[in-house]
Design an enzyme around this catalytic site. Structure first.
Site, mmCIF file in Angstrom:
data_model
loop_
_atom_site.group_PDB
_atom_site.id
_atom_site.type_symbol
_atom_site.label_atom_id
_atom_site.label_comp_id
_atom_site.label_asym_id
_atom_site.label_seq_id
_atom_site.Cartn_x
_atom_site.Cartn_y
_atom_site.Cartn_z
ATOM 1 N N THR A 29 2.397 -4.722 4.507
ATOM 2 C CA THR A 29 2.366 -4.977 5.847
ATOM 3 C C THR A 29 2.177 -6.481 6.078
ATOM 4 O O THR A 29 2.596 -7.060 7.275
ATOM 5 C CB THR A 29 1.520 -4.078 6.717
ATOM 6 N N ASP A 30 1.688 -7.086 5.244
ATOM 7 C CA ASP A 30 1.143 -8.593 5.557
ATOM 8 C C ASP A 30 2.195 -9.474 5.875
ATOM 9 O O ASP A 30 2.174 -10.260 6.821
ATOM 10 C CB ASP A 30 0.180 -9.050 4.501
ATOM 11 N N LYS A 40 2.942 -8.810 12.603
ATOM 12 C CA LYS A 40 1.499 -8.113 12.624
ATOM 13 C C LYS A 40 0.432 -9.090 13.174
ATOM 14 O O LYS A 40 0.107 -10.235 13.077
ATOM 15 C CB LYS A 40 1.338 -8.281 10.967
ATOM 16 N N THR A 65 0.865 -1.349 0.101
ATOM 17 C CA THR A 65 0.002 0.048 -0.053
ATOM 18 C C THR A 65 0.884 1.078 -0.072
ATOM 19 O O THR A 65 0.466 2.290 -0.637
ATOM 20 C CB THR A 65 -0.772 -0.038 1.499
HETATM 21 N N1 ASP Z 1 -1.958 -6.533 1.180
HETATM 22 C C1 ASP Z 1 -1.088 -5.290 1.376
HETATM 23 C C2 ASP Z 1 0.123 -6.037 1.533
HETATM 24 O O1 ASP Z 1 0.965 -6.644 2.244
HETATM 25 C C3 ASP Z 1 -1.273 -4.811 2.660
HETATM 26 C C4 ASP Z 1 -0.474 -3.450 2.896
HETATM 27 O O2 ASP Z 1 0.357 -2.970 2.171
HETATM 28 O O3 ASP Z 1 -0.206 -3.042 4.082
HETATM 29 O O4 ASP Z 1 1.093 -5.861 0.543
#
Ligand code: ASP
Length: 462
Positions: A183-184, A262, A107
């Site tokens: 983040t994932d 996470k 993101t």
């Molecule tokens: N689904 C996204 C990822 O992990 C979520 C994010 O960027 O926070 O790439």
């Protein structure tokens, strides 16, 4: 309609736009059951739901219209150009530290314009400056886009690529590194970089955002500013994750790359240090270490110890009641070389698995035990059943987190398949992936209101 015209929209929201012949960047009047709205249809974050169409009103606010309320959309014009992020030239200040920002996707890489709410691929220093002007006051920025992936698609090849790129940037004299990442799986990458890039003279900060910048509550800009501060000025020269501490926009926490996880699918304060205290808090005005056992920034010897290897024939087996031995057998039969078990309680699996584990061991598979409780230690001497599993050749990993054990085992098997050498690598901690004890404040599951955590951490200020 061509892809560009529905950017980011999917499922029901996409169908709705198609059926009403509307498109992204259309300057429109939308007739809804809540009244009429005039504005520009914004691109949608790909991770957002498929139930809303986002409209930028002419007063500057963004609103989400539930598709069930939308009856008609009339296009009056097309206003794409209006939303382009201005490419301002990023001023270089010789008194500020040099930070290299690597993009891998997620993101944070694609939606940084928190002021206009537009979805744009901001990445050059100039674009970032246009999107987050505060960065100019923090550092001199060099940006390099390595990948553009959501983090579920990040793995072996990317870890190795990022590790090599970091080593090169450090040798070229960067005062700090920031890695933008989804983040994932950020905690997997944090562990991988901790093992692959050791003895760094400067901080290596991994940052992401939990909410896309097309929402007013986005954490992207603040996380990025704080990550650049931690990279450019921070004293802790280690691989750290920098993400929101409390749920509100107050400060970020820096978490050691092997103890971080996470823990919430949507809170902005989703990352937690497990079984220890976070390393530091960083805000736009403060940098407060919360511990003193860290590797300090140094100016001499800019070489890192780089070991960019990974054998991905490793699996995590998350034990559940009724598990059948064929799960283990199929891994062995398919050529897997390492298995990390996330066992119940102190590190257990059911009896029917024992013969399969023995067979796996005899086939040369390296089997390690972690706990699915995440907090606490594997202790296989407490019950007979634990001892039986130990006798099968399963090695307990103390309080190493299952995902970290997975990454470390892949990294170890990238170097050797000799059983004792692998075991030695696994059981010798590099950066707290195993700790001698869990401090009383290491069990910090915050539930409910979170800002009081700041008060809690303040009590550690010396
Ligand atoms: N689904 C996204 C990822 O992990 C979520 C994010 O960027 O926070 O790439």
């Amino acid at each position: 309609m061509e892809k560009e015209g529905l950017k980011g929209y999917r499922g029901a929201a996409k169908e709705k736009l198609i059926s009403l012949k509307a498109r992204v960047w259309g300057d429109v009047v939308v007739d809804t059951s809540r009244g009429e709205f005039r504005g520009i249809i914004l691109p949608r974050s790909e991770t957002a739901d498929d139930q809303h169409i986002v409209l930028k009103l002419h007063n500057g606010y963004n609103i989400g219209l539930h598709i069930e309320t939308v009856n008609k959309i009339e296009e009056l014009g097309y206003r794409k150009a209006h939303y382009k992020i201005p490419e301002k030239s990023f001023p270089i200040d010789p008194d500020k530290p040099k930070v290299t920002l690597f993009g891998t996707g997620g993101t944070i890489a694609s939606r940084l314009d928190y002021r206009t709410g537009a979805v744009i691929p901001a990445f050059s220093p100039g674009e970032l400056y246009g999107a987050v002007p505060e960065l100019v006051d923090v550092c001199n920025l060099n940006t390099i886009k390595l990948y553009g992936e959501f983090s579920e698609n990040i793995g072996r090849e990317h870890w190795i690529g990022v590790a090599k790129a970091i080593a090169e940037a450090i040798e070229d004299g960067a005062d700090g590194i920031v890695v933008g990442h989804g983040t994932d799986t950020m905690h997997h990458t944090a562990a991988a970089l901790t093992f692959m890039v050791q003895d760094s003279p400067v901080p290596i900060i991994i940052v992401g955002s939990q909410r896309s910048s097309d929402r007013p509550s986005s954490d992207a800009a603040l996380n990025l500013i704080n990550a650049c501060r931690a990279a450019g000025y921070g004293e802790i020269a280690e691989v750290l994750v920098c993400m929101f501490g409390p749920t509100s926009d107050q400060y970020d926490l820096l978490h050691r790359g092997t103890r971080v996880r996470k823990m919430h699918s949507s809170y902005r304060s989703t990352f937690r240090t497990i079984g220890e205290r976070p390393m530091a808090m960083v805000s736009t005005s403060e940098y407060v270490p919360l511990r003193d056992d860290y590797r300090r920034r140094r100016k001499d010897n800019l070489k890192v110890k780089l070991t960019p290897v990974f054998d991905d024939r490793v699996s995590i087996v998350y034990y559940y009641p009724n598990m059948k031995p064929d799960i283990i057998d199929s891994l062995v039969d398919n050529g897997y070389k390492g298995i990390v078990i996330a066992g119940t309680g102190l590190g257990h699996v059911n009896r029917p698995l024992y013969p399969s584990l023995k067979r796996a061991y005899e086939a040369g598979v390296h089997i390690y035990m972690t706990v699915q409780t995440l907090w606490g230690y594997v202790q296989m001497f407490v019950y007979d059943t634990g001892r039986d599993i130990l006798d099968l050749g399963v090695v307990p990993l103390d309080n190493m987190l299952p995902e970290v054990a997975y990454v470390k085992l892949g990294w170890a098997l990238g170097q050797t398949h000799e059983r004792d050498e692998v075991k030695d690598i696994m059981l010798t901690p590099i950066a707290d992936e195993i700790t001698a004890r869990e401090p009383i404040d290491g069990y910090l599951v915050m539930q409910g209101g979170l800002p009081e955590v700041k008060e809690f951490f303040k009590s550690y200020k010396r």
